[in-house]
Design an enzyme around this catalytic site. Structure first.
Site, PDB file in Angstrom:
ATOM      1  N   HIS A   1       0.835  -1.202   0.000  1.00 53.75           N
ATOM      2  CA  HIS A   1       0.000   0.000   0.000  1.00 53.75           C
ATOM      3  C   HIS A   1       0.873   1.258   0.000  1.00 53.75           C
ATOM      4  O   HIS A   1       0.626   2.202  -0.765  1.00 53.75           O
ATOM      5  CB  HIS A   1      -0.911  -0.035   1.232  1.00 53.75           C
TER       6      HIS A   1
ATOM      7  N   GLU B   1       2.510   1.757  -3.378  1.00 59.80           N
ATOM      8  CA  GLU B   1       1.577   2.318  -4.357  1.00 59.80           C
ATOM      9  C   GLU B   1       1.563   3.848  -4.251  1.00 59.80           C
ATOM     10  O   GLU B   1       1.594   4.553  -5.261  1.00 59.80           O
ATOM     11  CB  GLU B   1       0.172   1.763  -4.118  1.00 59.80           C
TER      12      GLU B   1
ATOM     13  N   GLU C   1      -4.586   6.852   7.123  1.00 58.17           N
ATOM     14  CA  GLU C   1      -5.665   6.223   6.347  1.00 58.17           C
ATOM     15  C   GLU C   1      -6.095   4.907   6.983  1.00 58.17           C
ATOM     16  O   GLU C   1      -7.293   4.618   7.107  1.00 58.17           O
ATOM     17  CB  GLU C   1      -5.180   5.991   4.918  1.00 58.17           C
TER      18      GLU C   1
END
Length: 714
Positions: free
Chosen positions: A237, A240, A338
């Site tokens: 993640h 990315e 997040e």
């Protein structure tokens, strides 16, 4: 009754009858003899001068002159082909040198105009070569559509204006053909979606490429990597995010956002799933397509992966007030925050914990997005190592869709891929199926209290999850998808009748239904917002329902409705059809399944109808096998914990203090924060990013017909 008197025909009348008979015979012969289709020039003559000029511009040919000159130029190019674009400047076209001396090269590039308006400059190019192969004149999709609309208005049909049909487009490629470093492995037509699927493999790197050739103006490009985590740090993640903070060729942070003003993209995004990461875009403009491809390719294969970008996107220690060294030191980071938000949401938390617990022997026991308690253990070097191992062409899947020339795309990709050699796939890239349990297991999950609760006595969530078959088995996955829909999707579904109608809880538990997002598919069903005392009742109702379905089967009207939905889905091919194809195929394709096989809906519907006639209890047997006799099932029970948030805060503080203690000088944290702030506020040089010129944009707007209807008398 008096008899009719016969009258004798005169010579003139006999001649008239003969003429009428001859005329009718000629008409019949004319109808039987097919008319010769009009020439390309006569068809193009029906188009306006602006469209003819636009056709030439799209082919980088001279767009100036009167209509007859333009028609002659296009007709010649269609018949004989044109000289290719200059490999150096990309915009000019090669020309034959006349007259030619023996000491001169045969072809040269004169350059190209910066635009087609008054005052535009001409950019010179000094490229020369002795080798040149002519290319076919290309009616690009936007122009092709305009030609078709114009000709349809004039009731003219030709090879330039094909009528819409159910026939997939043909291709000039052949199996075994080598093209720009790729080998064509398979070519298959899928008539129900009016497409031709072409499977290729790059010789040097071994990477797979699937091209869907389909007449559709919204072209799609994507690349996906298998990114199987080995821990809960969320490295896939964070990678990315960090890969989009600038690359070698485009050192500009957040190119996606910056390209919104320089592109006509209809979609741009990136996704991190449980075991893959994908970067995808779509656009209707061919120049924009290659601009975006260049940005995406460089972002994934040559990202900067700067340490400060890692601190920004992943995690870092920083003062609460960056400019105040006396303020508390806390944990920050885009992905860190997040995932804190994700884990504070009870529905997301439940879904994630169920997957982790249902498949504890494989990569799925780890949180690919990152657990906030584990994210701070990821190092910058760990991120770079993960990129080197997983973001390699050998571990990738490329996908293209639409009408833009495949050969141009392959040539562009090959320019990047020839710098790599084939790499042995990472150990984690070849996943094994989950070992089967001999008895069911139970998982208890704690969550934060919900902000809005209807009944304080009903705050429990319970579900049963079943591990099913492998996604590599396309037929079995198709059947399980039907069974899953029949069980829960409609008001006639047996589990809906047993669980929802009695009002035991407010709704199904999170992720209820069939799930094909992992190597082993799964099925989940349960209820949320029930009383703790109803847990056993819900579990009993679920088991009873499976037993009843295995005994009595599903209603035929339900089965017909599901099959009808599948058929409707085949017809519902909207502007995002290409995006829907890749987001559906990638789950099985990433695990070595045949991606084209999943598209053959008609084949599976026909097989289903034959199998169900041969064995009317086919679906009942599936329920018995995968639900009644399946011991690999997880009972998950979630209850709110009043101290959940406080416990998480204490844990975060403990982690933070442990990390702070590793610094000999806390001043370094303060100075690091200031440096990051300085870099974040520094102006970005967006000029390094590609852009579109006015001449690259089609001025002819595609008209959408508006249908006006009237209801009643109003």
């Amino acid at each position: 009754m008096p008899r009719k008197r016969k009258t004798k025909k005169t010579k003139v009348e006999v001649q008239k009858d003969d003429d009428e008979e001859l005329e009718e015979e000629l008409k019949n012969n004319e109808q039987q003899t097919p008319k010769k289709p009009p020439s390309i020039r006569s068809q193009l003559n029906l188009l306006t001068v602006p469209i003819l000029k636009q056709i030439l511009r799209y082919n980088h040919q001279n767009p100036f002159g009167i209509k007859q000159v333009l028609l002659t130029r296009i007709s010649y190019l269609v018949k004989n082909g044109g000289y290719p674009p200059c490999p150096k400047c990309k915009y000019g076209r090669l020309k034959l040198r006349k007259p030619r001396k023996t000491t001169e090269t045969k072809y040269y590039c004169p350059g190209f105009p910066s635009g087609f308006g008054e005052g535009d400059s001409f950019i010179r190019c000094n490229y020369e070569t002795d080798d040149c192969t002519k290319t076919n004149f290309n009616f690009t999709n936007p122009i092709h559509s305009q030609i078709r609309r114009q000709l349809q208005k004039l009731s003219v049909s030709s090879s330039l204006s094909p009528k819409p049909s159910q026939t997939p487009p043909s291709t000039s490629l052949s199996i075994g053909q080598e093209i720009h470093g790729y080998i064509v492995n398979e070519i298959e037509s899928v008539p129900e979606y009016r497409l031709t699927a072409i499977k290729l493999q790059h010789k040097l790197t071994g990477c797979e490429h699937l091209h869907i050739d389909r007449e559709h103006k919204n072209n799609v490009w994507s690349v996906a990597f298998q990114t199987t985590p080995r821990d809960d740090t969320g490295v896939a993640h964070i990678l990315e995010h960090t890969s989009l903070c600038g690359s070698d060729k485009f050192p500009c942070r957040d190119p996606f956002f910056k390209m919104t003003n320089r592109s006509m993209a209809t979609f741009m995004n990136a996704f991190t799933a449980s075991d893959w990461t994908m970067y995808v875009f779509s656009t209707q403009n061919q120049k924009d397509y290659f601009n975006l491809m260049s940005v995406y390719l460089d972002a994934v294969l040559h990202p900067k992966l700067d340490q400060y970008d890692f601190l920004q996107e992943g995690w870092r220690l920083e003062h609460e007030n960056v400019n105040d060294s006396s303020s508390p030191i806390v944990l920050k980071g885009v992905v860190f925050n997040e995932m804190k938000g994700a884990f504070s949401d009870s529905h997301q938390l439940f879904s994630r914990r169920v997957q982790n617990s249902l498949m504890p022997a494989s990569t799925y026991r780890y949180e690919s997005g990152g657990d906030p308690e584990s994210i701070p253990s990821l190092t910058w070097n760990g991120l770079k190592e993960f990129h080197a191992k997983h973001y390699h062409p050998s571990n990738s899947r490329f996908f293209t869709y639409g009408t833009f020339p495949l050969t141009d795309t392959l040539e562009y990709l090959n320019d990047y891929l020839i710098n790599y050699t084939k790499q042995q796939k990472a150990i984690t890239s070849t996943l094994l199926e989950e070992p089967r349990w001999k008895q069911q297991k139970t998982e208890r999950i704690a969550c934060a209290p919900q902000s809005f609760v209807v009944d304080q006595e009903k705050t429990t969530t319970v579900s049963i999850s079943y591990l099913l078959g492998s996604i590599r088995d396309v037929w079995e996955t198709f059947l399980l998808g039907i069974v899953g829909s029949l069980l829960v999707d409609s008001e006639k579904s047996p589990l809906y009748k047993k669980l929802i109608i009695p009002n035991i809880g407010t709704n199904y538990s999170p992720d209820t239904g069939f799930d094909r997002s992992t190597l082993n598919t799964s099925f989940h069903v349960g209820l949320q917002d029930i009383s703790n005392g109803d847990v056993d009742r819900v579990l009993k109702l679920i088991n009873e329902t499976f037993a009843e379905v295995a005994r009595d089967g599903f209603e035929q009207s339900q089965i017909d409705a599901i099959l009808h939905q599948i058929e409707l889905g085949m017809k519902h091919q909207d502007e995002n059809f290409g995006l829907r194809i890749i987001t559906n195929l990638i789950y099985s394709w990433i695990h070595e399944a045949d991606p084209v096989e999943s598209l053959k809906s008609t084949k599976f519907l026909d097989r289903f109808n034959k199998e169900i006639k041969k064995n009317p209890k086919l679906l009942q047997e599936m329920v018995e096998k995968y639900f009644l006799n399946n011991q690999h099932k997880l009972i998950a029970i979630m209850n709110p914990d009043e101290e959940y948030s406080e416990k998480k805060k204490r844990k975060e503080m403990e982690i933070c203090q442990k990390l702070i203690s590793q610094y000999e000088n806390k001043r370094d944290i303060y100075e690091q924060g200031l440096e990051l702030q300085k870099r974040q506020s520094a102006p970005q040089n967006v000029d390094v990013l590609p852009t579109l010129a006015i001449t690259d944009i089609d001025k002819n707007i595609i008209q959408t017909p508006i249908i006006k209807t009237q209801i009643g008398n109003k």
